[in-house]
Design an enzyme around this catalytic site. Sequence first.
Site, short mmCIF file in Angstrom:
data_model
loop_
_atom_site.label_atom_id
_atom_site.label_comp_id
_atom_site.label_asym_id
_atom_site.label_seq_id
_atom_site.Cartn_x
_atom_site.Cartn_y
_atom_site.Cartn_z
N TYR A 14 -24.88 -5.13 -64.49
CA TYR A 14 -26.07 -5.96 -64.64
C TYR A 14 -27.35 -5.24 -64.24
O TYR A 14 -28.44 -5.68 -64.59
CB TYR A 14 -25.89 -7.25 -63.84
CG TYR A 14 -24.83 -8.14 -64.44
CD1 TYR A 14 -25.06 -8.84 -65.62
CD2 TYR A 14 -23.57 -8.24 -63.85
CE1 TYR A 14 -24.08 -9.63 -66.18
CE2 TYR A 14 -22.58 -9.03 -64.41
CZ TYR A 14 -22.85 -9.72 -65.58
OH TYR A 14 -21.86 -10.49 -66.15
N TYR A 56 -4.88 -3.11 -68.29
CA TYR A 56 -5.99 -3.43 -69.20
C TYR A 56 -7.32 -2.84 -68.75
O TYR A 56 -8.36 -3.19 -69.28
CB TYR A 56 -6.04 -4.96 -69.41
CG TYR A 56 -4.86 -5.37 -70.28
CD1 TYR A 56 -4.98 -5.43 -71.65
CD2 TYR A 56 -3.61 -5.57 -69.71
CE1 TYR A 56 -3.88 -5.72 -72.45
CE2 TYR A 56 -2.50 -5.86 -70.50
CZ TYR A 56 -2.65 -5.94 -71.87
OH TYR A 56 -1.57 -6.20 -72.67
N GLN A 72 -18.81 -20.26 -57.51
CA GLN A 72 -17.85 -20.40 -58.60
C GLN A 72 -16.53 -21.02 -58.16
O GLN A 72 -15.64 -21.23 -58.99
CB GLN A 72 -17.59 -19.02 -59.23
CG GLN A 72 -18.79 -18.41 -59.89
CD GLN A 72 -18.53 -17.01 -60.45
OE1 GLN A 72 -17.40 -16.52 -60.41
NE2 GLN A 72 -19.56 -16.38 -60.96
N GLU A 100 -13.93 -9.53 -73.23
CA GLU A 100 -12.87 -8.99 -74.10
C GLU A 100 -11.70 -9.95 -74.29
O GLU A 100 -11.33 -10.71 -73.39
CB GLU A 100 -12.37 -7.66 -73.57
CG GLU A 100 -11.81 -7.65 -72.17
CD GLU A 100 -11.42 -6.24 -71.73
OE1 GLU A 100 -12.27 -5.33 -71.79
OE2 GLU A 100 -10.26 -6.05 -71.33
N HIS A 136 -15.45 -15.05 -58.91
CA HIS A 136 -14.37 -14.46 -59.71
C HIS A 136 -12.97 -14.87 -59.23
O HIS A 136 -12.14 -14.03 -58.90
CB HIS A 136 -14.50 -12.94 -59.74
CG HIS A 136 -15.71 -12.45 -60.48
ND1 HIS A 136 -15.83 -11.15 -60.90
CD2 HIS A 136 -16.84 -13.08 -60.87
CE1 HIS A 136 -17.00 -11.00 -61.51
NE2 HIS A 136 -17.63 -12.17 -61.51
#
Length: 403
Positions: free
Chosen positions: A291, A280, A110, A270, A175
């Site tokens: 998963y 949060y 990523q 979200e 991430h």
Amino acid sequence: MILHRGPFAILAALVLAMPSAALADFNADPPNAIDQSPAFAGQTRAPVMPQAMRLIRTVLTEDLRHPWGMALLPDGGLLISERPGQLRLYSDGRLSPPIKGLPEVDARDQGGLLDVAVAPDFAETRQVWFSFSEPRGNGENGTAVGTGRLSQDETALEEMRVIFHQQPGVESPLHFGSRLVLGSDGYLYVTTGERAIPPETPVAQDLTNHLGKVLRLDPATGEAALGNPLAGGDAQPEIWTYGHRNIQAAALDGQGRLWTVEHGPMGGDELNLLEPGRNYGWPVISYGLNYDGTRAGQGQTRHEGMEQPVYYWDPVIAPSGMAFYEGAMFPEWRGDALIGGLQAGALVRLRIEGDRVTGEQRLAPDIGRVRDVEIAPDGAVLVLIDDDPGKLIRLTRRGALPQ
């Protein structure tokens, strides 16, 4: 039909209005977490908004390699980042060779060259910011932010310097975040991910690091912005909000408020309206499941002192890229959020009234993995499709002139 502009063949395809039954399909599948319930009415599965028009898809270029972010220039051109490490200029129907002067990126999985943003006064300053996964040696890396000036001949990024380095470096290819938003206050907001560190180590709750945070920086120096809510003590002074999993969508609404959309676990994407200093929740609270089917985080969806999302998706859309629509081509969309859906394979439209979602729609279904969204000067919607080859596609209503 096929339209020719410069050396590119521009492909246009009509997207027919779908019957209401088909439109409802994205709300027909059962949630992953069948025993969870929203904290308030309308927090998930908002009413499906009917498709009232036909959209035209025009492929502007299909010569991109995993495009990730784009920034609109005053002359209508676009700077487009490609995850393998290239920055390209799309202008007058042509895609430039890679722009020189960028640093090395860690393009595993990523990672790579991520978002790009330009100064409001770009026509005078030519200032550009970009985020990337920065190699740190020994397999470690971290989200970083660089800046420079686009040369007058548009071939190089001059005076390039890296102004922010996420701490600590982590041995992970996952991430990174990372969206860049220049706020109405003049500061640079940077979203980060928690680097896929297992929830048993709640790094997004730890204020001594930059993982799973939204940061507010001085855009010139990369230092903490004045007035940040957690400055002082042991907290990293750049932190604006915390408790995030992996934010890949962020935008200002018409009031200048910062909204983000983050990747949750399976059934926990979200939408949040950020307030300074707020927590949060990740990984203490989350909707959805891991998963492997186990409870996400600590198995809670609510906890005192932690914010509820304005909206969440179960099943997920895998969000990336976001823009609030204020254009002229689709006046009925004004004020709505347009969000890229990697998993959804569509552009997700949310009707937002005040701070609540009152309707949802999937535009351009099956268009592909929408990585980023931008609004053209004439009100057309531009989307990047993350693939190799990847595409830049212009969405217009029937009857609009091609560009």
